[in-house]
Design an enzyme around this catalytic site. Structure first.
Site, PDB file in Angstrom:
ATOM      1  N   ASN A  70      -1.712  -0.299   7.356  1.00 18.66           N
ATOM      2  CA  ASN A  70      -1.190  -1.637   7.649  1.00 18.66           C
ATOM      3  C   ASN A  70      -0.383  -2.248   6.506  1.00 18.66           C
ATOM      4  OD1 ASN A  70      -3.274  -2.371   6.002  1.00 18.66           O
ATOM      5  ND2 ASN A  70      -4.404  -3.568   7.529  1.00 18.66           N
ATOM      6  N   GLU A  80      -9.138 -10.907  -7.547  1.00 15.34           N
ATOM      7  CA  GLU A  80      -8.231  -9.763  -7.414  1.00 15.34           C
ATOM      8  C   GLU A  80      -7.108  -9.804  -8.449  1.00 15.34           C
ATOM      9  OE1 GLU A  80      -7.222  -9.882  -3.242  1.00 15.34           O
ATOM     10  OE2 GLU A  80      -9.246  -9.250  -2.650  1.00 15.34           O
ATOM     11  N   LYS A  89       0.834  -1.201   0.000  1.00 21.11           N
ATOM     12  CA  LYS A  89       0.000   0.000   0.000  1.00 21.11           C
ATOM     13  C   LYS A  89       0.878   1.265   0.000  1.00 21.11           C
ATOM     14  CE  LYS A  89      -3.672  -2.471   2.515  1.00 21.11           C
ATOM     15  NZ  LYS A  89      -4.565  -2.464   3.711  1.00 21.11           N
ATOM     16  N   HIS A 111      -1.665  -5.535   1.404  1.00 20.83           N
ATOM     17  CA  HIS A 111      -2.899  -6.306   1.204  1.00 20.83           C
ATOM     18  C   HIS A 111      -2.542  -7.712   0.717  1.00 20.83           C
ATOM     19  CE1 HIS A 111      -6.857  -7.553  -0.225  1.00 20.83           C
ATOM     20  NE2 HIS A 111      -6.203  -8.033  -1.262  1.00 20.83           N
ATOM     21  N   TYR A 136     -12.117  -3.120  -2.962  1.00 23.46           N
ATOM     22  CA  TYR A 136     -12.645  -3.183  -1.589  1.00 23.46           C
ATOM     23  C   TYR A 136     -14.174  -3.222  -1.556  1.00 23.46           C
ATOM     24  CZ  TYR A 136      -8.081  -2.552   0.663  1.00 23.46           C
ATOM     25  OH  TYR A 136      -6.796  -2.731   1.138  1.00 23.46           O
TER      26      TYR A 136
END
Ligand code: DAT
Ligand code: MG
Length: 149
Positions: free
Chosen positions: A112, A126, A9, A115, A49
């Site tokens: 965080n 995905e 990310k 992913h 998402y």
């Protein structure tokens, strides 16, 4: 062979953690079959998402993931989907075990770092969302006999 979608990310890229993170999956023995740096569009982020669309953190999550470059990857190997999730650690870095990426490198659920697809169906979805077929490389590392019986 099993494949999963992983994405570093914007916080991981901004913090200079790309090589640290890629290195962990390389050293584990998984095979990189797709890799690109991109700043995701809002449309891509919202599709990615989609399952969280009704959650209170959805807008912030989409703002964050579209805020800068993301390293999108496809990794291959026996059991890679579940194993990558273990290497990544719990969603909240404060609950993630030391030794995991989030446990070692993060402190906040909204930052965080990485992913990882959570199941075979989401992995397939995905990978297809982020990559065209021709962007994935079918290859076998020469170390394969040293990783598998
Ligand atoms: P994971 O990324 O471990 O699969 P998830 O799919 O439940 O976690 O959520 C997707 C992302 O949304 C997660 O990486 C960070 C963010 N998120 C999840 N729960 C959150 C919360 N309670 N507050 C803020 N952000 C949250
Ligand atoms: Mg998830």
């Amino acid at each position: 062979m099993e494949r999963t979608f992983l994405a570093i990310k914007p916080d991981g890229v901004q913090r200079g953690l790309v090589s640290e993170i890629i290195g962990r999956f390389e050293k584990k023995g998984f095979t990189l079959v797709g890799l690109k740096l991109l700043q995701p569009s809002r449309e891509l982020a919202e599709q990615h998402y989609d399952v969280h669309r009704e959650r209170p953190f959805f807008a912030g999550l989409v703002d964050f993931i579209t805020s800068g470059p993301v390293v999108a990857m496809v990794w291959e190997g026996e059991g890679v989907i579940a194993s990558a999730r273990k290497l990544i650690g719990a969603t909240n870095p404060l609950n993630a075990e030391p030794g995991t990426i989030r446990g070692d490198l993060g402190i906040n659920i909204g930052r965080n770092i990485i992913h990882g697809s959570d199941a075979p169906e989401t992995a397939q979805k995905e990978v297809a969302l982020w990559f065209k077929d021709e962007e994935l490389v079918n290859w076998q590392p020469t170390v394969t006999p040293w990783l598998h019986e």
